[in-house]
Design a protein around this motif. Structure first.
Motif, PDB file in Angstrom:
ATOM      1  N   ARG A   1       2.595   6.400  -6.029  1.00 16.53           N
ATOM      2  CA  ARG A   1       2.762   5.491  -6.719  1.00 16.53           C
ATOM      3  C   ARG A   1       1.055   5.376  -6.575  1.00 16.53           C
ATOM      4  O   ARG A   1       0.469   5.649  -5.744  1.00 16.53           O
ATOM      5  N   PRO A   2       0.519   4.539  -7.322  1.00 12.97           N
ATOM      6  CA  PRO A   2      -0.837   4.488  -7.533  1.00 12.97           C
ATOM      7  C   PRO A   2      -0.856   3.054  -6.970  1.00 12.97           C
ATOM      8  O   PRO A   2      -0.512   2.482  -6.279  1.00 12.97           O
ATOM      9  N   VAL A   3      -2.634   3.206  -6.731  1.00 16.97           N
ATOM     10  CA  VAL A   3      -2.942   2.515  -5.593  1.00 16.97           C
ATOM     11  C   VAL A   3      -2.826   0.610  -6.348  1.00 16.97           C
ATOM     12  O   VAL A   3      -2.603   0.770  -7.284  1.00 16.97           O
ATOM     13  N   VAL A   4      -2.128   0.044  -4.997  1.00 20.01           N
ATOM     14  CA  VAL A   4      -2.805  -1.733  -5.601  1.00 20.01           C
ATOM     15  C   VAL A   4      -3.838  -2.184  -5.194  1.00 20.01           C
ATOM     16  O   VAL A   4      -4.108  -1.875  -3.909  1.00 20.01           O
ATOM     17  N   LEU A   5      -4.428  -2.766  -6.321  1.00 21.92           N
ATOM     18  CA  LEU A   5      -5.562  -2.848  -5.562  1.00 21.92           C
ATOM     19  C   LEU A   5      -5.540  -4.788  -5.302  1.00 21.92           C
ATOM     20  O   LEU A   5      -4.771  -5.491  -5.115  1.00 21.92           O
ATOM     21  N   GLY A   6      -7.169  -4.961  -4.643  1.00 22.64           N
ATOM     22  CA  GLY A   6      -6.490  -6.465  -3.575  1.00 22.64           C
ATOM     23  C   GLY A   6      -6.090  -6.282  -2.981  1.00 22.64           C
ATOM     24  O   GLY A   6      -6.096  -7.647  -2.330  1.00 22.64           O
ATOM     25  N   LEU A   7      -5.499  -5.975  -1.943  1.00 20.19           N
ATOM     26  CA  LEU A   7      -4.929  -5.770  -0.302  1.00 20.19           C
ATOM     27  C   LEU A   7      -6.053  -5.387   0.877  1.00 20.19           C
ATOM     28  O   LEU A   7      -7.471  -4.770   0.579  1.00 20.19           O
ATOM     29  N   ASP A   8      -6.044  -6.108   1.503  1.00 18.06           N
ATOM     30  CA  ASP A   8      -6.820  -5.919   2.776  1.00 18.06           C
ATOM     31  C   ASP A   8      -5.258  -6.123   3.807  1.00 18.06           C
ATOM     32  O   ASP A   8      -5.631  -7.804   4.897  1.00 18.06           O
ATOM     33  N   GLN A   9      -5.172  -5.676   4.576  1.00 19.21           N
ATOM     34  CA  GLN A   9      -3.736  -5.903   5.855  1.00 19.21           C
ATOM     35  C   GLN A   9      -3.577  -4.658   6.243  1.00 19.21           C
ATOM     36  O   GLN A   9      -3.951  -3.233   5.225  1.00 19.21           O
ATOM     37  N   GLY A  10      -2.950  -4.706   7.210  1.00 18.60           N
ATOM     38  CA  GLY A  10      -1.712  -3.659   7.814  1.00 18.60           C
ATOM     39  C   GLY A  10      -0.706  -3.360   7.643  1.00 18.60           C
ATOM     40  O   GLY A  10       0.288  -4.595   7.357  1.00 18.60           O
ATOM     41  N   PHE A  11      -0.274  -2.617   7.873  1.00 21.32           N
ATOM     42  CA  PHE A  11       1.214  -1.818   8.035  1.00 21.32           C
ATOM     43  C   PHE A  11       1.720  -1.392   9.528  1.00 21.32           C
ATOM     44  O   PHE A  11       0.926  -0.700   9.748  1.00 21.32           O
ATOM     45  N   GLY A  12       2.580  -1.679   9.872  1.00 19.30           N
ATOM     46  CA  GLY A  12       3.265  -1.599  11.249  1.00 19.30           C
ATOM     47  C   GLY A  12       4.391  -0.266  11.544  1.00 19.30           C
ATOM     48  O   GLY A  12       4.673  -0.611  10.675  1.00 19.30           O
ATOM     49  N   GLY A  13       4.238   0.251  12.196  1.00 18.96           N
ATOM     50  CA  GLY A  13       6.108   1.492  12.533  1.00 18.96           C
ATOM     51  C   GLY A  13       5.250   2.263  11.676  1.00 18.96           C
ATOM     52  O   GLY A  13       6.161   2.936  11.008  1.00 18.96           O
ATOM     53  N   TRP A  14       3.931   2.446  11.412  1.00 16.32           N
ATOM     54  CA  TRP A  14       3.778   3.500  10.793  1.00 16.32           C
ATOM     55  C   TRP A  14       3.682   5.536  11.003  1.00 16.32           C
ATOM     56  O   TRP A  14       3.880   4.980  12.854  1.00 16.32           O
ATOM     57  N   ASP A  15       4.040   5.745  10.631  1.00 21.14           N
ATOM     58  CA  ASP A  15       5.335   7.359  11.079  1.00 21.14           C
ATOM     59  C   ASP A  15       3.904   7.930  10.990  1.00 21.14           C
ATOM     60  O   ASP A  15       4.150   9.301  11.534  1.00 21.14           O
ATOM     61  N   GLY A  16       2.590   7.886  11.240  1.00 20.12           N
ATOM     62  CA  GLY A  16       1.371   8.657  11.441  1.00 20.12           C
ATOM     63  C   GLY A  16       0.735   9.466  10.949  1.00 20.12           C
ATOM     64  O   GLY A  16       0.173  10.376  10.736  1.00 20.12           O
ATOM     65  N   SER A  17       1.445   9.242   8.996  1.00 22.33           N
ATOM     66  CA  SER A  17       1.168   9.978   8.237  1.00 22.33           C
ATOM     67  C   SER A  17       0.522   9.291   6.989  1.00 22.33           C
ATOM     68  O   SER A  17       1.554   8.990   6.455  1.00 22.33           O
ATOM     69  N   VAL A  18      -0.119   9.326   6.198  1.00 21.03           N
ATOM     70  CA  VAL A  18      -0.666   8.739   5.058  1.00 21.03           C
ATOM     71  C   VAL A  18      -1.556   9.750   3.772  1.00 21.03           C
ATOM     72  O   VAL A  18      -2.359  10.956   4.538  1.00 21.03           O
ATOM     73  N   HIS A  19      -0.780   9.970   2.674  1.00 19.39           N
ATOM     74  CA  HIS A  19      -1.230  10.794   1.318  1.00 19.39           C
ATOM     75  C   HIS A  19      -1.875   9.940   0.182  1.00 19.39           C
ATOM     76  O   HIS A  19      -1.727   8.813  -0.459  1.00 19.39           O
ATOM     77  N   ALA A  20      -3.893  10.571   0.245  1.00 20.66           N
ATOM     78  CA  ALA A  20      -3.661  10.048  -1.046  1.00 20.66           C
ATOM     79  C   ALA A  20      -4.174  11.311  -1.557  1.00 20.66           C
ATOM     80  O   ALA A  20      -4.352  12.577  -1.632  1.00 20.66           O
ATOM     81  N   ILE A  21      -4.060  11.210  -3.485  1.00 16.67           N
ATOM     82  CA  ILE A  21      -4.148  12.163  -3.992  1.00 16.67           C
ATOM     83  C   ILE A  21      -4.612  11.808  -5.009  1.00 16.67           C
ATOM     84  O   ILE A  21      -4.892  10.689  -5.954  1.00 16.67           O
ATOM     85  N   TRP A  22      -5.712  12.812  -6.535  1.00 20.12           N
ATOM     86  CA  TRP A  22      -6.574  12.961  -7.245  1.00 20.12           C
ATOM     87  C   TRP A  22      -6.048  13.527  -8.532  1.00 20.12           C
ATOM     88  O   TRP A  22      -6.576  14.868  -7.827  1.00 20.12           O
ATOM     89  N   PRO A  23      -5.158  13.638  -8.923  1.00 20.45           N
ATOM     90  CA  PRO A  23      -5.189  14.512 -10.366  1.00 20.45           C
ATOM     91  C   PRO A  23      -5.426  14.643 -11.299  1.00 20.45           C
ATOM     92  O   PRO A  23      -5.599  16.471 -11.502  1.00 20.45           O
ATOM     93  N   GLU A  24      -7.182  13.788 -10.682  1.00 21.40           N
ATOM     94  CA  GLU A  24      -7.450  14.470 -12.058  1.00 21.40           C
ATOM     95  C   GLU A  24      -8.791  15.757 -10.993  1.00 21.40           C
ATOM     96  O   GLU A  24      -9.914  16.693 -12.015  1.00 21.40           O
TER      97      GLU A  24
END
Length: 297
Positions: free
Chosen positions: A203-226
């Motif tokens: 999903r698109p980036v949600v702006l204004g975040l400054d927080q944590g997430f727990g129980g993270w599964d160890g992978s995060v993906h960023a994509i730049w379609p441009e």
């Protein structure tokens, strides 16, 4: 003497590593496309470095409320290092000149520093070690801390990369809980992940975040379609938390794999579960590996 700068290259990937500048990777790109926001400007005090690149978080990540933590029945007072705030932030490693231990030419560099007990109010001595290596499809960083004190030391690790934010940028990752800020920028504990912050599907980036997430599964993906490119950030089991920072007035996004939540020591002392807080016994070592995998489509 001019501090050494290491230019790593492999296939279409390039990275710049500056050990004396807070052990920071100051650039990472593929075929001229930046995957980390490059650090601009003249080099000076690493403690005053601006946003960019990727720096190590050691021996803790993010904020310790008001620079105070409870340990073994006593209050430890730390030097506040948060710009415009009262917290101690992001540990020591990003503000220290690291000593080069090994030069792997264009493929890797290993560096370290020894921290003396009492500096900046931190009453423990420790040794930090970091190796940055580059292959044809990924940048890998191994980071460790070893307690060289005679008593148990609270410890945590992580990395703080700055990724360029573009209009079409997307994210996805899985987490079991959200740790929203309820007192300034500090959490009080875990909550269910709200639907508006569910990134289990791209999903698109949600702006204004400054927080944590727990129980993270160890992978995060960023994509730049441009650009037809993405970046998978993969950490091991020791990195169970992810900090997401998306300031609306900046051109970057920070996706920080870390071993504990924000203000973990103080929350754990209050009995909050799942913080990731841990103690290292004398001579014990904590190590993590993060792989920044380039994904081309």
């Amino acid at each position: 003497m001019t501090p050494r700068t290491f230019q790593l290259s492999a296939g279409d990937l390039e990275a710049t590593v500056e050990p004396a500048f807070g052990g920071r990777v100051t650039a990472f790109r593929r075929s001229g496309v930046d995957l980390f926001v490059p650090v601009a400007g003249r080099r000076g005090d690493p403690a005053k470095a601006g946003a960019g690149g990727c720096f190590p978080l050691v021996p803790w990540s993010n904020r310790i409320r008001d620079g105070r933590l409870t340990h073994d029945g006593r209050i430890i007072e730390l030097v506040p290092t948060e710009t415009g705030g009262s917290s101690a932030i992001h540990g020591h490693g990003r503000r220290i000149s690291w000593r080069v231990l090994g030069d792997g030419g264009t493929s890797s560099v290993r560096m370290s520093y020894m921290f003396p007990a009492g500096e900046e109010g931190w009453p423990f001595s420790y040794v930090a070690d970091q190796t940055v290596s580059l292959s044809e499809d990924a940048l890998s960083i191994t980071l460790s801390v070893e307690n060289s004190s005679s008593s148990p030391m609270p410890a945590g690790l992580g990395l703080h990369p700055y990724l360029p934010r573009t209009p079409e940028m997307g994210l996805w990752f899985s987490a079991a809980s959200a740790w929203p800020p309820v007192d300034g920028k500090l959490p009080s504990g875990p909550e269910p992940v709200p639907s508006e912050l569910d990134f289990s599907e791209p999903r698109p980036v949600v702006l204004g975040l400054d927080q944590g997430f727990g129980g993270w599964d160890g992978s995060v993906h960023a994509i730049w379609p441009e650009h037809g490119v993405g970046l998978g950030i993969h950490g091991g089991a020791a990195l169970g938390h992810l900090i997401v920072f998306t300031p609306p007035d900046r051109d970057y996004v920070c996706l920080e794999p870390v071993s504990h939540c924000i203000d973990a020591d103080n929350l754990a002392a209050r009995g909050v579960a799942g913080t990731g807080h841990r103690l290292l016994e004398p001579g014990e070592r904590l190590a993590v590996i993060v792989r920044f995998q380039v994904e081309v489509f």
